[in-house]
Design a protein around this motif. Structure first.
Motif, PDB file in Angstrom:
ATOM      1  N   GLU A  87      -4.070  -5.718  -0.368  1.00  0.00           N
ATOM      2  CA  GLU A  87      -3.138  -4.840  -0.344  1.00  0.00           C
ATOM      3  C   GLU A  87      -2.098  -4.841  -1.365  1.00  0.00           C
ATOM      4  O   GLU A  87      -1.594  -3.704  -1.853  1.00  0.00           O
ATOM      5  N   ASP A  88      -1.695  -5.908  -1.742  1.00  0.00           N
ATOM      6  CA  ASP A  88      -0.556  -6.043  -2.786  1.00  0.00           C
ATOM      7  C   ASP A  88      -1.039  -5.350  -3.963  1.00  0.00           C
ATOM      8  O   ASP A  88      -0.533  -4.390  -4.513  1.00  0.00           O
ATOM      9  N   VAL A  89      -2.284  -5.507  -4.553  1.00  0.00           N
ATOM     10  CA  VAL A  89      -2.823  -4.930  -5.656  1.00  0.00           C
ATOM     11  C   VAL A  89      -3.109  -3.493  -5.493  1.00  0.00           C
ATOM     12  O   VAL A  89      -2.770  -2.990  -6.453  1.00  0.00           O
ATOM     13  N   ARG A  90      -3.633  -2.807  -4.738  1.00  0.00           N
ATOM     14  CA  ARG A  90      -3.642  -1.774  -4.296  1.00  0.00           C
ATOM     15  C   ARG A  90      -2.480  -0.878  -4.388  1.00  0.00           C
ATOM     16  O   ARG A  90      -1.914  -0.015  -5.210  1.00  0.00           O
ATOM     17  N   ASP A 147     -12.517  -7.540  -4.452  1.00  0.00           N
ATOM     18  CA  ASP A 147     -13.313  -7.887  -3.332  1.00  0.00           C
ATOM     19  C   ASP A 147     -13.243  -9.353  -3.119  1.00  0.00           C
ATOM     20  O   ASP A 147     -13.625  -9.742  -2.094  1.00  0.00           O
ATOM     21  N   GLN A 148     -12.787 -10.125  -4.107  1.00  0.00           N
ATOM     22  CA  GLN A 148     -12.824 -11.812  -3.719  1.00  0.00           C
ATOM     23  C   GLN A 148     -11.424 -12.152  -3.370  1.00  0.00           C
ATOM     24  O   GLN A 148     -11.322 -13.444  -3.089  1.00  0.00           O
ATOM     25  N   LEU A 149     -10.445 -11.459  -3.322  1.00  0.00           N
ATOM     26  CA  LEU A 149      -9.109 -11.621  -2.886  1.00  0.00           C
ATOM     27  C   LEU A 149      -8.998 -11.763  -1.311  1.00  0.00           C
ATOM     28  O   LEU A 149      -9.695 -10.788  -0.569  1.00  0.00           O
ATOM     29  N   PRO A 150      -8.050 -12.674  -0.848  1.00  0.00           N
ATOM     30  CA  PRO A 150      -7.749 -12.315   0.631  1.00  0.00           C
ATOM     31  C   PRO A 150      -7.295 -11.069   1.026  1.00  0.00           C
ATOM     32  O   PRO A 150      -6.648 -10.310  -0.089  1.00  0.00           O
ATOM     33  N   PRO A 151      -7.359 -10.316   2.229  1.00  0.00           N
ATOM     34  CA  PRO A 151      -7.219  -8.997   2.688  1.00  0.00           C
ATOM     35  C   PRO A 151      -5.654  -8.620   2.278  1.00  0.00           C
ATOM     36  O   PRO A 151      -5.325  -7.665   1.730  1.00  0.00           O
ATOM     37  N   ALA A 152      -4.823  -9.626   2.299  1.00  0.00           N
ATOM     38  CA  ALA A 152      -3.189  -9.286   2.214  1.00  0.00           C
ATOM     39  C   ALA A 152      -3.182  -8.907   0.626  1.00  0.00           C
ATOM     40  O   ALA A 152      -2.343  -8.154   0.315  1.00  0.00           O
ATOM     41  N   LEU A 206       0.228  -1.981  -5.845  1.00  0.00           N
ATOM     42  CA  LEU A 206       0.975  -2.363  -7.138  1.00  0.00           C
ATOM     43  C   LEU A 206       0.385  -1.063  -8.185  1.00  0.00           C
ATOM     44  O   LEU A 206       0.828  -0.638  -9.015  1.00  0.00           O
ATOM     45  N   ILE A 207      -1.161  -0.949  -7.834  1.00  0.00           N
ATOM     46  CA  ILE A 207      -1.692   0.026  -8.895  1.00  0.00           C
ATOM     47  C   ILE A 207      -1.289   1.519  -8.540  1.00  0.00           C
ATOM     48  O   ILE A 207      -1.091   2.388  -9.612  1.00  0.00           O
ATOM     49  N   GLY A 208      -0.976   1.749  -7.161  1.00  0.00           N
ATOM     50  CA  GLY A 208      -0.549   3.001  -7.078  1.00  0.00           C
ATOM     51  C   GLY A 208      -0.841   3.612  -5.583  1.00  0.00           C
ATOM     52  O   GLY A 208      -0.654   4.754  -5.426  1.00  0.00           O
ATOM     53  N   TRP A 209      -1.718   3.290  -5.103  1.00  0.00           N
ATOM     54  CA  TRP A 209      -2.228   3.524  -3.629  1.00  0.00           C
ATOM     55  C   TRP A 209      -1.116   3.520  -2.587  1.00  0.00           C
ATOM     56  O   TRP A 209      -0.245   2.441  -2.636  1.00  0.00           O
ATOM     57  N   THR A 210      -1.038   4.542  -1.888  1.00  0.00           N
ATOM     58  CA  THR A 210       0.187   4.564  -0.762  1.00  0.00           C
ATOM     59  C   THR A 210      -0.487   4.895   0.515  1.00  0.00           C
ATOM     60  O   THR A 210      -1.343   5.277   0.859  1.00  0.00           O
ATOM     61  N   TYR A 211       0.558   4.615   1.596  1.00  0.00           N
ATOM     62  CA  TYR A 211       0.191   4.923   2.930  1.00  0.00           C
ATOM     63  C   TYR A 211       0.907   5.939   3.556  1.00  0.00           C
ATOM     64  O   TYR A 211       2.048   6.120   3.200  1.00  0.00           O
ATOM     65  N   LYS A 212       0.185   6.856   4.195  1.00  0.00           N
ATOM     66  CA  LYS A 212       0.730   7.873   4.899  1.00  0.00           C
ATOM     67  C   LYS A 212       1.540   6.899   6.120  1.00  0.00           C
ATOM     68  O   LYS A 212       0.970   6.137   6.554  1.00  0.00           O
ATOM     69  N   GLN A 213       2.704   7.657   6.583  1.00  0.00           N
ATOM     70  CA  GLN A 213       3.566   6.881   7.524  1.00  0.00           C
ATOM     71  C   GLN A 213       3.042   6.941   8.768  1.00  0.00           C
ATOM     72  O   GLN A 213       3.046   5.775   9.623  1.00  0.00           O
ATOM     73  N   ASP A 214       2.025   7.963   9.461  1.00  0.00           N
ATOM     74  CA  ASP A 214       1.629   7.642  10.314  1.00  0.00           C
ATOM     75  C   ASP A 214       0.420   6.948  10.748  1.00  0.00           C
ATOM     76  O   ASP A 214       0.327   6.221  11.579  1.00  0.00           O
ATOM     77  N   GLU A 215      -0.379   6.879   9.699  1.00  0.00           N
ATOM     78  CA  GLU A 215      -1.542   5.580   9.292  1.00  0.00           C
ATOM     79  C   GLU A 215      -0.784   4.313   9.462  1.00  0.00           C
ATOM     80  O   GLU A 215      -1.338   3.376  10.265  1.00  0.00           O
TER      81      GLU A 215
END
Length: 423
Positions: free
Chosen positions: A221-224, A213-218, A226-235
């Motif tokens: 996204e990097d951390v998430r 929560d203390q990191l810049p938004p971009a 690298l941990i393993g969260w993914t985006y759906k292509q439509d989103e």
């Protein structure tokens, strides 16, 4: 031969001459033929020209295999040998199955997502990941206390247990990094430095997640990611802007991870000078997308995944093919090193950087290869066989496309007299 998965496949395909083939046929959409192999029955080879896509009855795990490449090569050189006729059953059935899958995908209804159920799943996963990350931080501290010199003798059990724990915690990105540590070559004299760098990055990643929560938004996204969260292509297409340009396909690499074929395509926009990494994942039982051919350029739109150093992208629209002039690139190695250091300062896990460096002369360097810039500064490159590239250059300086990783430079292509040659 840009479709070949490696140089060995390309060479083997060129050896499958006309006497090896029977029942050569074609239609507007497809080619097919039977190739004599080592067994009693010939291999049935078919190519869908619309993508292209390949299927062969041989047991090879490479894609496309040498038989599919050889069939395309034979068609390019001897098109009159292919009879325009009705496709045999084994070809017609394959084409019909491909068409049915495409129609089913296009006609699939879109279901409205259940917001409450989605939120519950996200909360449950977040809780699992938080527990896994906390356990990994403790494990890394215990490993440092034990001492790294004991890692090689315990590596089989050491990495397997914690990797499995990250899989259970729904953190596949962390699991992949730990799995890679188990595959390190611990007989190399540099293994301690490599291991320490990877462990430091892992610990930094767990620290960043604890302070997400203390990191810049971009950076979040990097951390998430690298941990393993993914985006759906439509989103992704809905949330991120498109980048329109004329995109040159610079290189393609591929590797087979168990039954999953991972194909990485490097592109560069001719106007924006922006690099892009397009990744395709295909199960080995399915047909891979080979439409991005190194050396081709097209007008189109790309959508980039969010992050501090946006690099990965997907192709939203691909238009007509275009001609691509040679770009500029860095003037010498010092500028390239400074750019890589600046990227690591912005995103410490971005340990891969594509770049162009001009006026480099390729020279043999003992059992290895080196590139010498206009100032006389040399860098050893991490390639085994660059004799064809040396023959192409004729000893003259060229503009090279390279991939920079910690401690290594990899040659992926070069321009000679305004023409690009992928490796």
């Amino acid at each position: 031969m840009a479709l070949a998965p490696d140089a060995a496949s390309a060479k083997a395909a060129q050896g499958l001459k006309r006497p090896k083939w029977d029942l050569l046929g074609r239609q507007d959409q497809a080619l097919w033929g039977e190739c004599k192999g080592s067994g009693s029955r010939p291999y049935q080879v078919r190519v869908d020209l619309s993508q292209p896509a390949f299927k062969c009855s041989c047991p090879s795990r490479k894609f496309p295999c040498k038989h599919g490449l050889a069939l395309l090569l034979l068609w390019a050189r001897q098109p009159d040998d292919f009879a325009e006729t009705e496709a045999p059953d084994w070809v017609a059935e394959w084409l019909a199955q491909r068409m049915a899958r495409q129609e089913k995908k296009a006609a699939a209804p879109t279901k409205a997502p259940d917001a409450d159920a989605q939120q519950k799943r996200q909360d449950a996963r977040l809780e699992k990941v938080m527990g896994g990350v906390a356990e990994l931080r403790l494990w890394l501290k215990d490993l440092a206390g034990m001492g790294l010199m004991r890692v090689p003798e315990q590596r089989d059990r050491l990495w397997a247990d914690i990797t499995a724990r990250m899989v259970d915690a729904q953190a596949p990105g962390l699991a992949a990094r730990l799995r890679a540590l188990g595959d390190l070559n611990y007989t190399r004299p540099t293994w301690q430095g490599e291991l320490l760098r990877h462990l430091t990055q892992l610990f930094l990643l767990t620290e960043a997640f604890e302070r997400l929560d203390q990191l810049p938004p971009a950076m979040q996204e990097d951390v998430r990611s690298l941990i393993g969260w993914t985006y759906k292509q439509d989103e992704l297409k809905q949330q991120q802007p498109t980048v329109q340009d004329e995109w040159l396909v610079l290189a393609r690499t591929q590797q087979l991870d168990q039954d999953l074929l991972v194909m990485r395509h490097w592109l560069q926009g001719q106007r924006t000078e922006r690099f892009a990494l397009v990744i395709h994942f295909t199960h080995r039982s399915q047909t891979a997308d080979l439409s991005l051919i190194p050396g081709m350029a097209f007008e189109g739109d790309l959508v980039f995944y969010p992050g501090t150093v946006p690099l990965r992208a997907l192709v939203e629209r691909r238009g007509d093919r275009v001609d691509a002039p040679s770009p500029e690139g860095f003037a010498h190695w010092q500028h390239a090193d400074e750019a890589f250091a600046a990227q690591l300062a912005r995103q410490p896990w971005a340990d891969e950087m594509p770049m162009l460096v001009r006026d480099l002369t390729l020279v043999p360097h003992g059992a290895h290869w080196a590139l010498v810039d206009a100032t006389g500064t040399a860098r050893q490159v991490h390639n085994d066989d660059l004799w064809p590239m040396l023959a192409l250059s004729g000893g003259e300086p060229m503009l090279f496309f390279l991939l920079r990783t910690p401690g290594h430079w990899h040659v992926l292509g070069a321009w000679h007299h305004e023409t690009y040659y992928p490796l």
